[in-house]
Design a protein around this motif. Structure first.
Motif, PDB file in Angstrom:
ATOM      1  N   TYR A 142      10.940  34.074  20.010  1.00  0.00           N
ATOM      2  CA  TYR A 142      10.224  33.048  19.258  1.00  0.00           C
ATOM      3  C   TYR A 142       9.283  33.702  18.258  1.00  0.00           C
ATOM      4  O   TYR A 142       8.494  34.585  18.618  1.00  0.00           O
ATOM      5  CB  TYR A 142       9.439  32.150  20.214  1.00  0.00           C
ATOM      6  CG  TYR A 142      10.319  31.412  21.194  1.00  0.00           C
ATOM      7  CD1 TYR A 142      10.855  30.168  20.876  1.00  0.00           C
ATOM      8  CD2 TYR A 142      10.636  31.981  22.423  1.00  0.00           C
ATOM      9  CE1 TYR A 142      11.691  29.494  21.753  1.00  0.00           C
ATOM     10  CE2 TYR A 142      11.470  31.311  23.316  1.00  0.00           C
ATOM     11  CZ  TYR A 142      11.989  30.078  22.978  1.00  0.00           C
ATOM     12  OH  TYR A 142      12.821  29.423  23.856  1.00  0.00           O
ATOM     13  N   HIS A 143       9.370  33.273  16.998  1.00  0.00           N
ATOM     14  CA  HIS A 143       8.548  33.809  15.919  1.00  0.00           C
ATOM     15  C   HIS A 143       7.652  32.701  15.368  1.00  0.00           C
ATOM     16  O   HIS A 143       8.122  31.578  15.128  1.00  0.00           O
ATOM     17  CB  HIS A 143       9.423  34.328  14.774  1.00  0.00           C
ATOM     18  CG  HIS A 143      10.398  35.393  15.183  1.00  0.00           C
ATOM     19  ND1 HIS A 143      10.188  36.731  14.951  1.00  0.00           N
ATOM     20  CD2 HIS A 143      11.600  35.316  15.807  1.00  0.00           C
ATOM     21  CE1 HIS A 143      11.213  37.432  15.403  1.00  0.00           C
ATOM     22  NE2 HIS A 143      12.084  36.585  15.932  1.00  0.00           N
ATOM     23  N   PHE A 144       6.386  33.042  15.143  1.00  0.00           N
ATOM     24  CA  PHE A 144       5.434  32.097  14.575  1.00  0.00           C
ATOM     25  C   PHE A 144       4.698  32.776  13.427  1.00  0.00           C
ATOM     26  O   PHE A 144       4.337  33.952  13.530  1.00  0.00           O
ATOM     27  CB  PHE A 144       4.424  31.635  15.631  1.00  0.00           C
ATOM     28  CG  PHE A 144       5.049  31.093  16.887  1.00  0.00           C
ATOM     29  CD1 PHE A 144       5.399  29.755  16.970  1.00  0.00           C
ATOM     30  CD2 PHE A 144       5.306  31.926  17.956  1.00  0.00           C
ATOM     31  CE1 PHE A 144       5.995  29.257  18.123  1.00  0.00           C
ATOM     32  CE2 PHE A 144       5.893  31.439  19.118  1.00  0.00           C
ATOM     33  CZ  PHE A 144       6.242  30.095  19.202  1.00  0.00           C
TER      34      PHE A 144
ATOM     35  N   THR B 174      23.528  37.648  14.936  1.00  0.00           N
ATOM     36  CA  THR B 174      22.181  37.093  15.063  1.00  0.00           C
ATOM     37  C   THR B 174      22.167  35.667  14.549  1.00  0.00           C
ATOM     38  O   THR B 174      22.428  35.436  13.370  1.00  0.00           O
ATOM     39  CB  THR B 174      21.158  37.936  14.270  1.00  0.00           C
ATOM     40  OG1 THR B 174      21.185  39.273  14.734  1.00  0.00           O
ATOM     41  CG2 THR B 174      19.764  37.370  14.415  1.00  0.00           C
ATOM     42  N   VAL B 175      21.860  34.741  15.403  1.00  0.00           N
ATOM     43  CA  VAL B 175      21.733  33.335  15.022  1.00  0.00           C
ATOM     44  C   VAL B 175      20.256  32.975  15.009  1.00  0.00           C
ATOM     45  O   VAL B 175      19.536  33.239  15.970  1.00  0.00           O
ATOM     46  CB  VAL B 175      22.475  32.415  16.005  1.00  0.00           C
ATOM     47  CG1 VAL B 175      22.287  30.952  15.615  1.00  0.00           C
ATOM     48  CG2 VAL B 175      23.948  32.770  16.054  1.00  0.00           C
TER      49      VAL B 175
ATOM     50  N   ALA C 199       5.210  28.406   9.824  1.00  0.00           N
ATOM     51  CA  ALA C 199       6.658  28.539  10.023  1.00  0.00           C
ATOM     52  C   ALA C 199       6.940  28.965  11.454  1.00  0.00           C
ATOM     53  O   ALA C 199       6.119  29.608  12.115  1.00  0.00           O
ATOM     54  CB  ALA C 199       7.241  29.552   9.041  1.00  0.00           C
ATOM     55  N   VAL C 200       8.123  28.620  11.934  1.00  0.00           N
ATOM     56  CA  VAL C 200       8.579  29.027  13.258  1.00  0.00           C
ATOM     57  C   VAL C 200      10.070  29.316  13.189  1.00  0.00           C
ATOM     58  O   VAL C 200      10.816  28.616  12.498  1.00  0.00           O
ATOM     59  CB  VAL C 200       8.293  27.928  14.313  1.00  0.00           C
ATOM     60  CG1 VAL C 200       8.968  26.616  13.936  1.00  0.00           C
ATOM     61  CG2 VAL C 200       8.730  28.381  15.695  1.00  0.00           C
ATOM     62  N   ASP C 201      10.498  30.390  13.842  1.00  0.00           N
ATOM     63  CA  ASP C 201      11.913  30.751  13.954  1.00  0.00           C
ATOM     64  C   ASP C 201      12.257  30.939  15.424  1.00  0.00           C
ATOM     65  O   ASP C 201      11.422  31.368  16.215  1.00  0.00           O
ATOM     66  CB  ASP C 201      12.214  32.066  13.221  1.00  0.00           C
ATOM     67  CG  ASP C 201      12.442  31.874  11.732  1.00  0.00           C
ATOM     68  OD1 ASP C 201      12.133  30.781  11.217  1.00  0.00           O
ATOM     69  OD2 ASP C 201      12.911  32.830  11.088  1.00  0.00           O
ATOM     70  N   ILE C 202      13.501  30.666  15.768  1.00  0.00           N
ATOM     71  CA  ILE C 202      14.025  30.946  17.102  1.00  0.00           C
ATOM     72  C   ILE C 202      15.290  31.772  16.946  1.00  0.00           C
ATOM     73  O   ILE C 202      16.235  31.364  16.276  1.00  0.00           O
ATOM     74  CB  ILE C 202      14.347  29.656  17.876  1.00  0.00           C
ATOM     75  CG1 ILE C 202      13.104  28.778  17.993  1.00  0.00           C
ATOM     76  CG2 ILE C 202      14.876  29.999  19.269  1.00  0.00           C
ATOM     77  CD1 ILE C 202      13.381  27.443  18.646  1.00  0.00           C
TER      78      ILE C 202
END
Length: 350
Positions: free
Chosen positions: A290-292, A259-260, A277-280
């Motif tokens: 996509y996480h927000f 998982t990257v 925050a945001v993650d990809i």
């Protein structure tokens, strides 16, 4: 020694950052309430999962206990009915009786239940943790008049030793760069059962039952950059390398999904005064996820309100929300999402 450690960390990050991954688990109520956008936040003992580099900002002493799972009474009842009705198949003596028993089997179609648990502690920049995940799935299919019903459960446990270190540590931490590493002992358990029959010519195939255990190892790496006092950038490679040795089956995966994740977080100033925050994530052979997330503290910081969402192309958006009660040294957190997943956690930080 520290130079060797830093070189190893950088090489692992560079050589695996382009590799794909499988979506992360919903571990940690604070992170879950923020839609899983936590890679650049990672500010408590749960950093041993989300980003080991975050141990550098997790305080002198910390402890985190988290438990979460899907709450769907219909699915739970369907699984119980399935277990109860298997006796009828085992007691049948002819193919016709077996087929009739399978046809009336209370099989829970297309169920997916996920249970997660996390226990983590840190002392300064060293962390330890135990992670457990159990995922039950069921599926029904029909090909050339052969009907097949399958149920399988995969359980993975990880024992983690984690270390974070600052490689650049300027005054006020502005422009600081931290790296982290997890060494993991992995234990796996896989159980599956498959029933198939041909109703046209009244033939019943012998049930396929699998039970297997595995042990192995894994390695995670992470980085956390404090661009300014209000902006962080994070990156992790979970299961940068891993190995699972199953006792019996050679068909089961011999490694965990890599998982990257890339993330960013910002503390917005007054009057908004919130963290966004945001993650990809880049899953293997799947679309990116996509996480927000957002966290807003109110009532002198005693109460935290969290909102979030995550989305993968072709799938429905999952919305999350959470509450946190923050008293000196202790946080109590609750998170829920539109996928009927609920998690609870308690965090101590000093």
């Amino acid at each position: 020694m520290k130079k060797i450690y830093v070189v190893v960390m950088v090489v692992l990050l560079l050589t695996t950052m382009v590799a794909p991954s499988f979506a992360a688990n919903k571990l940690g109520s604070k992170a879950h309430g923020m839609g899983g956008a936590f890679t650049a936040v990672a500010d408590d003992a749960s950093a041993v999962y989300w980003n080991p580099a975050g141990l550098t900002q997790s305080g002198l002493l910390g402890f985190n206990l988290d438990l979460g799972g899907q709450v769907n009474s219909d699915d739970v009842q369907a699984i119980q009915d399935f277990i109860d009705s298997i006796d009828a198949i085992q007691n049948a003596t002819t193919d016709q009786e077996k087929i009739e028993a399978v046809k009336s089997l209370e099989f829970p179609e297309d169920v997916k239940l996920n249970i997660n648990g996390l226990v983590a502690a840190n002392f300064k920049k060293v962390g330890v943790g135990l992670i457990a995940n159990s995922e039950l799935t069921t599926e029904s299919s029909e090909v050339n008049n052969v009907k097949t019903q399958t149920a399988q459960n995969m359980m993975i446990g990880e024992g983690i030793i984690s270390l974070g270190t600052n490689i650049i540590d300027p005054p006020l931490n502005i422009g600081s760069i931290a790296l982290g590493m997890n060494a993991k002992y992995i234990s796996g358990r896989y159980d599956a059962v498959e029933y198939s029959y041909n109703e046209t010519n009244l033939t019943f195939n012998e049930p396929v039952e699998i039970s297997d255990d595995a042990t192995g190892y894994g390695l995670d790496v992470g980085a956390l950059i404090k661009v300014t006092d209000m902006v962080n950038i994070g990156a992790t490679v979970r299961n940068a390398t891993s190995k699972l040795d199953w006792d019996e089956s050679s068909d089961l995966p011999d490694e965990l999904e890599r998982t990257v994740t890339l993330g960013a977080a910002a503390k917005l100033p007054f009057p908004i005064a919130a963290t966004v925050a945001v993650d990809i994530e880049m899953p293997e052979d799947q679309e990116d996820i996509y996480h927000f997330g957002l966290e807003k503290r109110i009532i002198a910081g005693l109460l935290a309100l969290r909102l979030g969402a995550y989305e993968q192309s072709g799938e429905d958006t999952v919305y999350t929300g959470g509450l946190g009660l923050n008293v000196p040294f202790v946080d109590l957190n609750l998170a829920v999402d539109s996928d009927k997943y609920v998690s609870l956690s308690g965090t101590f930080r000093f």
